[in-house]
Design a protein around this motif. Structure first.
Motif, mmCIF file in Angstrom:
data_model
loop_
_atom_site.group_PDB
_atom_site.id
_atom_site.type_symbol
_atom_site.label_atom_id
_atom_site.label_comp_id
_atom_site.label_asym_id
_atom_site.label_seq_id
_atom_site.Cartn_x
_atom_site.Cartn_y
_atom_site.Cartn_z
ATOM 1 N N ARG A 76 0.935 -1.247 0.515
ATOM 2 C CA ARG A 76 -0.178 0.289 0.222
ATOM 3 C C ARG A 76 0.664 1.241 -0.289
ATOM 4 N NH1 ARG A 76 -4.938 -0.997 3.988
ATOM 5 N NH2 ARG A 76 -5.437 -2.765 2.620
ATOM 6 N N SER A 77 1.882 1.275 -0.065
ATOM 7 C CA SER A 77 3.326 2.480 0.107
ATOM 8 C C SER A 77 3.483 3.189 -1.025
ATOM 9 C CB SER A 77 4.281 1.813 0.282
ATOM 10 O OG SER A 77 5.633 2.637 0.276
ATOM 11 N N GLY A 82 5.498 3.857 -6.761
ATOM 12 C CA GLY A 82 6.614 4.864 -7.588
ATOM 13 C C GLY A 82 7.651 4.061 -8.624
ATOM 14 N N HIS A 83 8.179 2.857 -7.805
ATOM 15 C CA HIS A 83 9.628 2.508 -8.242
ATOM 16 C C HIS A 83 8.876 1.207 -9.251
ATOM 17 C CE1 HIS A 83 11.783 4.039 -5.128
ATOM 18 N NE2 HIS A 83 11.509 3.647 -4.181
ATOM 19 N N LEU A 84 8.056 0.732 -8.831
ATOM 20 C CA LEU A 84 7.114 -0.071 -9.764
ATOM 21 C C LEU A 84 6.604 0.408 -10.979
ATOM 22 C CD1 LEU A 84 4.670 -2.291 -7.343
ATOM 23 C CD2 LEU A 84 7.006 -3.024 -8.033
ATOM 24 N N THR A 85 6.071 1.450 -11.038
ATOM 25 C CA THR A 85 6.227 2.458 -11.827
ATOM 26 C C THR A 85 7.665 2.189 -13.165
ATOM 27 O OG1 THR A 85 4.318 3.370 -11.253
ATOM 28 C CG2 THR A 85 5.355 4.302 -13.005
ATOM 29 N N VAL A 86 7.964 3.061 -12.113
ATOM 30 C CA VAL A 86 9.453 3.001 -13.050
ATOM 31 C C VAL A 86 10.227 2.097 -13.768
ATOM 32 C CG1 VAL A 86 12.424 3.355 -12.620
ATOM 33 C CG2 VAL A 86 10.396 4.864 -11.584
ATOM 34 N N LEU A 87 10.002 0.447 -12.744
ATOM 35 C CA LEU A 87 10.310 -0.891 -13.251
ATOM 36 C C LEU A 87 8.990 -1.179 -15.057
ATOM 37 C CD1 LEU A 87 10.871 -2.727 -10.281
ATOM 38 C CD2 LEU A 87 12.585 -1.498 -11.885
ATOM 39 N N GLY A 88 7.517 -0.299 -14.786
ATOM 40 C CA GLY A 88 6.832 -1.196 -16.091
ATOM 41 C C GLY A 88 7.531 -0.638 -17.158
ATOM 42 N N LEU A 89 7.947 1.269 -17.030
ATOM 43 C CA LEU A 89 8.314 1.544 -18.186
ATOM 44 C C LEU A 89 10.009 0.791 -18.759
ATOM 45 C CD1 LEU A 89 7.599 5.697 -16.812
ATOM 46 C CD2 LEU A 89 6.716 4.129 -19.016
ATOM 47 N N THR A 90 11.136 0.494 -17.395
ATOM 48 C CA THR A 90 12.148 0.207 -18.164
ATOM 49 C C THR A 90 12.403 -0.852 -18.129
ATOM 50 O OG1 THR A 90 12.527 0.399 -16.051
ATOM 51 C CG2 THR A 90 13.248 2.747 -16.964
ATOM 52 N N PHE A 91 11.303 -1.884 -17.548
ATOM 53 C CA PHE A 91 11.428 -3.819 -18.098
ATOM 54 C C PHE A 91 10.201 -4.090 -18.427
ATOM 55 C CE2 PHE A 91 12.636 -6.723 -14.647
ATOM 56 C CZ PHE A 91 13.754 -7.369 -15.259
ATOM 57 N N CYS A 92 9.207 -3.164 -18.967
ATOM 58 C CA CYS A 92 8.698 -3.499 -20.160
ATOM 59 C C CYS A 92 8.037 -2.555 -20.871
ATOM 60 C CB CYS A 92 7.153 -3.928 -19.163
ATOM 61 S SG CYS A 92 7.322 -5.147 -17.629
ATOM 62 N N VAL A 93 7.475 -0.942 -21.017
ATOM 63 C CA VAL A 93 7.376 -0.529 -21.786
ATOM 64 C C VAL A 93 8.807 -0.222 -23.319
ATOM 65 C CG1 VAL A 93 6.482 1.788 -22.673
ATOM 66 C CG2 VAL A 93 5.593 0.369 -20.748
ATOM 67 N N PHE A 94 9.611 0.492 -23.036
ATOM 68 C CA PHE A 94 11.084 0.404 -23.572
ATOM 69 C C PHE A 94 11.407 -0.259 -24.230
ATOM 70 C CE2 PHE A 94 11.711 4.396 -20.249
ATOM 71 C CZ PHE A 94 10.471 5.516 -20.773
ATOM 72 N N PRO A 95 11.594 -1.606 -23.231
ATOM 73 C CA PRO A 95 11.794 -2.600 -24.124
ATOM 74 C C PRO A 95 11.551 -3.541 -25.365
ATOM 75 C CG PRO A 95 12.123 -3.201 -21.528
ATOM 76 C CD PRO A 95 11.631 -2.187 -21.856
#
Length: 312
Positions: A76-77, A82-95
């Motif tokens: 719930r943090s 916020g960190h998961l959103t960064v990872l969603g972008l760099t780990f999934c969307v961009f690559p």
């Protein structure tokens, strides 16, 4: 792509049998190796952006069903999300966007070989960018050897032309650099979220799905041509490759640890190359498999496995 390094702490679970862990390890490698074939087939009827959009959305839905079925705890943090959103972008969307676009210009086999540079990119990011690891001299040599392997595949002696294939190869290296960034970012900022591996993985893929949903009017509202092979490839790529295979990988990491589990990197290019040749009729030049072997040697050195195995 094999996401088997720098994973967050997980909650205690019942350990699967050694044999079942081995089966999951092999299955994940096979599915991720076949993902390059699935992308190539999908591109025959839909755009690269639509391929990336579909695999992320299907992966998020598949993992969401598993999270609900297992009643997984989600953080719930706001900071964690916020960190998961960064990872969603760099780990999934961009690559995923980069890989999908690049496979219009290179064979699935070559794409799968370049994907094997992910552990080297992770070592570079963890060492130079996030400072979460110190590399020994031999590991730095391994990074240099990996770069040499990449150059062998690009084959600069044949002449450098800024055509589609070269730009596509650079795009794939950008994708693996994004994977490496994400893995190092996990270790630095998201190593203790309080969520299980499944819940954590669902979190960043779900955030990637949210980003793709927002971008839908700009990326995917273009004509499509669907047939059975394309639909089947998208389902395999999304539900299996971006969904179930991640669960198999997480279970392997929990049982074996990230270093041993990361050897899945050696399975994916073999599967990708073989399927490309057998199903798509792709061909390879001598420098591509040789470059792949040099990259594998670089990975062994960069991860300090040769020293550890020989007891030096």
């Amino acid at each position: 792509m094999a996401m088997t390094q720098a994973l967050p702490a997980v909650q205690p679970t019942v350990a699967p049998s050694t044999r079942w862990v081995t089966v999951q390890f092999v299955l994940a490698g096979v599915v991720w190796g076949a993902s390059f074939l699935f992308m190539k087939v999908s591109l025959e009827g839909i755009s690269p952006a639509q391929v990336a959009w579909t695999r992320i959305v299907l992966g998020a839905l598949t993992l969401g069903v598993l999270v609900l079925a297992r009643r997984e705890h989600l953080s719930r943090s706001i900071r964690v999300w916020g960190h998961l959103t960064v990872l969603g972008l760099t780990f999934c969307v961009f690559p995923f966007l980069l890989f999908s676009w690049a496979q219009q210009h290179v064979s699935s086999g070559v794409a799968s070989i370049f994907n094997a540079t992910t552990p080297i990119m992770t070592a570079v990011m963890a060492w130079l960018v996030f400072r979460v690891e110190r590399l020994k001299t031999l590991q730095v040599v391994g990074i240099a050897v990996g770069v040499l392997g990449v150059l062998l595949i690009i084959a600069p002696w044949q002449g450098i032309a800024l055509d589609g294939s070269l730009v596509a190869e650079l795009a794939i290296l950008g994708a693996t650099a994004s994977y490496g960034f994400s893995l190092a970012y996990m270790r630095r900022f998201a190593s203790n979220t309080g969520m299980s591996a499944l819940g954590f993985t669902f979190g960043y893929i779900a955030m990637a799905g949210v980003v793709m949903a927002v971008l839908t009017p700009f990326l995917v509202l273009t004509p499509v041509r669907l047939d059975l092979p394309i639909v089947a490839s998208l389902l395999m790529l999304g539900c299996l490759g971006t969904g179930i295979a991640y669960v198999w990988s997480q279970n392997t990491v929990r049982a074996w640890g990230p270093t041993r589990a990361s050897t899945v990197t050696y399975i994916t290019p073999v599967v990708g190359v073989v399927l490309g040749i057998l199903i798509l009729g792709e061909t390879m030049s001598w420098n591509e498999p040789v470059g792949a072997l040099v990259i594998f040697l670089g990975i062994l050195l960069a991860q300090d496995r040769l020293r550890r195995r020989t007891g030096v």
